[in-house]
Design a protein around this motif. Structure first.
Motif, short mmCIF file in Angstrom:
data_model
loop_
_atom_site.label_atom_id
_atom_site.label_comp_id
_atom_site.label_asym_id
_atom_site.label_seq_id
_atom_site.Cartn_x
_atom_site.Cartn_y
_atom_site.Cartn_z
N ARG A 53 -3.63 6.39 6.30
CA ARG A 53 -4.96 6.59 6.36
C ARG A 53 -5.63 5.45 7.17
NH1 ARG A 53 -6.00 8.73 1.95
NH2 ARG A 53 -6.00 6.83 0.69
N SER A 54 -5.04 4.19 6.92
CA SER A 54 -5.87 2.94 7.38
C SER A 54 -5.22 2.91 8.84
CB SER A 54 -5.56 1.54 6.94
OG SER A 54 -4.10 1.51 6.67
N ASP B 3 0.46 6.88 1.76
CA ASP B 3 -0.68 7.52 2.11
C ASP B 3 -1.84 6.81 2.77
OD1 ASP B 3 -0.37 10.48 -0.03
OD2 ASP B 3 0.53 10.11 2.02
N ASP B 4 -2.07 5.45 1.96
CA ASP B 4 -2.87 4.79 2.20
C ASP B 4 -2.78 4.12 3.61
OD1 ASP B 4 -3.92 3.52 -1.16
OD2 ASP B 4 -4.32 5.29 0.06
N ALA C 277 0.70 -1.19 0.11
CA ALA C 277 -0.16 -0.14 -0.20
C ALA C 277 0.90 1.22 -0.09
CB ALA C 277 -1.09 0.04 1.40
#
Lengths: 274, 136
Positions: A176-177, A172-173, A169
């Motif tokens: 975010r998670s 940024d992903d 991932a």
């Protein structure tokens, strides 16, 4: 909000994501610098602490007593840091030294081998081949450490609430998670979890206070009541119990101390044979 | 006139329910106590409660089922779970299902009162403090 404890695979980018995440969440953050704080607070040499958390046991290496002492001090420092929520710890041995507490989310950060090798090669200015050797040697050392010292497998998914692979991932992903995990309902603080972390911190602090009297003391704190099972080594039983009680009573947050002698195996056998 | 906090207490041990009622009375709220969780759920169907304090391990219905029933009926209600068998996974499960708080028995009365006071504050309702002053 939840607190987070990271275990970063080496050269996975875990330190970078921990720092960015703590900034994004407004969390207090503590990483490898914890060893400096422990060294200062408990008057232990920092290289010794580093050895305790990195070097697997060996015939001519650190004694198990010294290692235990270092880990007890480290645990107390980590516990003090996590006592207040909204904290992110990404220093050594986090998931192995803390109790399971519902608002402390355990995260393993890893990356694919090729990406980690590339990072080693870049940072250490070497070839991919040499980088691979360095990385695999380091991984083997860590795995041996965790198996022999804390009796755990680093790769065991049951140790973690989340595993983040930064090769799968984009950063940024992943941020975010992880941010979403920090505000996830199931990881929120509760009256119960706050009591658990208070008890954990006082237990760890009391154990650290007793490390030089009895490294193997069994210590448990519950709502200000500290129970200690201990074995004297240098003093008479009475004097030892007195010293233990004094040390623990002097700690902030202690309301009551219960001290009892731990029966030694030989003492128990001798008693039976009388 | 400020409206009073409406609290429902569910615990299948009668003495616990009585103790919880007297603990919470100091907050100046209206309290109904049930030992039968099914009857408690029927009561929730009849009227709205602001806060529900429920034990978890009960025979006819467990506290998680009470939680789910309450939130289905009154999504804004604050449900506080209490249990003598607290474990990390149970706490996470309760919170994931929408509990407001999770408290392990035995607990100090102030812990429960603080939790209910926070629930009241979240609902914008005032409760009394120990000194008789309003909180929230």
């Amino acid at each position: 909000m939840a607190s987070l404890v990271f275990l970063n695979d080496s050269f996975s980018g875990g330190e970078e994501i921990a720092t960015k995440l703590s900034q994004a969440l407004g969390y207090r953050c503590l990483g490898q610098e914890v060893l400096g704080f422990v060294a200062e607070e408990y008057d232990v040499l920092e290289p010794r602490l580093l050895e305790a958390v990195e070097a697997p046991p060996s015939l001519f290496g650190m004694s198990s007593r010294t290692r235990s002492r270092c880990l007890i001090f480290l645990r107390a420092r980590i516990a003090a840091f996590l006592r207040e929520d909204n904290a992110l710890y990404h220093g050594p041995a986090g998931p192995f030294l803390i109790d399971r507490i519902s608002h402390i989310t355990r995260v393993r950060v890893t990356a694919n081998l090729d990406d980690r090798i590339a990072r080693v090669a870049e940072q250490q200015r070497t070839t991919a081949r040499r980088g691979r050797r360095i990385l695999l040697r380091g991984d083997k050392k860590r795995q041996k450490w965790s198996r022999l010292v804390v009796k755990a497998e680093i790769t065991d998914p049951s140790l973690y609430d989340l595993v983040v692979n930064l090769s799968e991932a984009p950063l940024d992903d992943a941020l975010r998670s992880l941010s979403e995990a920090a505000v996830d309902k199931k990881f929120q603080t509760t009256t119960y979890s706050l009591k658990c972390v208070e008890n954990f911190e006082l237990t760890a602090r009391a154990h650290a206070a007793l490390a030089d009297l009895d490294i193997d003391a069994q210590v448990k704190a519950d709502d200000g009541v500290v129970s200690v099972r201990t074995k004297p080594s240098h003093h008479s039983k009475e004097r030892h119990l007195e010293l233990v009680r004094e040390k623990v009573e002097a700690l902030q947050g202690v309301e009551e101390v219960c001290v009892e002698l731990a029966e030694s195996l030989m003492g128990g056998i001798a008693e039976t044979m009388r | 006139m400020e409206r009073r906090l409406q609290v429902l207490v569910v615990d299948d041990e009668p003495i616990v329910g009585k103790r919880l009622k007297s603990m919470l009375a100091k907050l100046g709220c209206d309290i109904e106590v049930f030992v039968d969780p099914k009857e408690a759920c029927s009561r929730v169907d009849e009227r709205e409660f602001d806060v529900v304090v429920t034990d978890i391990l009960m025979a006819k219905l467990d506290g998680i089922q009470v939680l789910e029933h309450v939130l289905k009926r009154v999504p804004e209600a604050k449900v506080i779970m209490i249990t003598g068998y607290a474990m990390m996974e149970m706490a996470r499960q309760a919170m994931e299902k929408g509990a407001f708080d999770f408290i392990a028995k035995p607990f100090k009365p102030d812990d429960l009162r603080a939790s209910v006071a926070r629930a009241a504050a979240a609902l914008g309702i005032q409760v009394e403090s120990k000194t008789g002053e309003s909180q929230g």
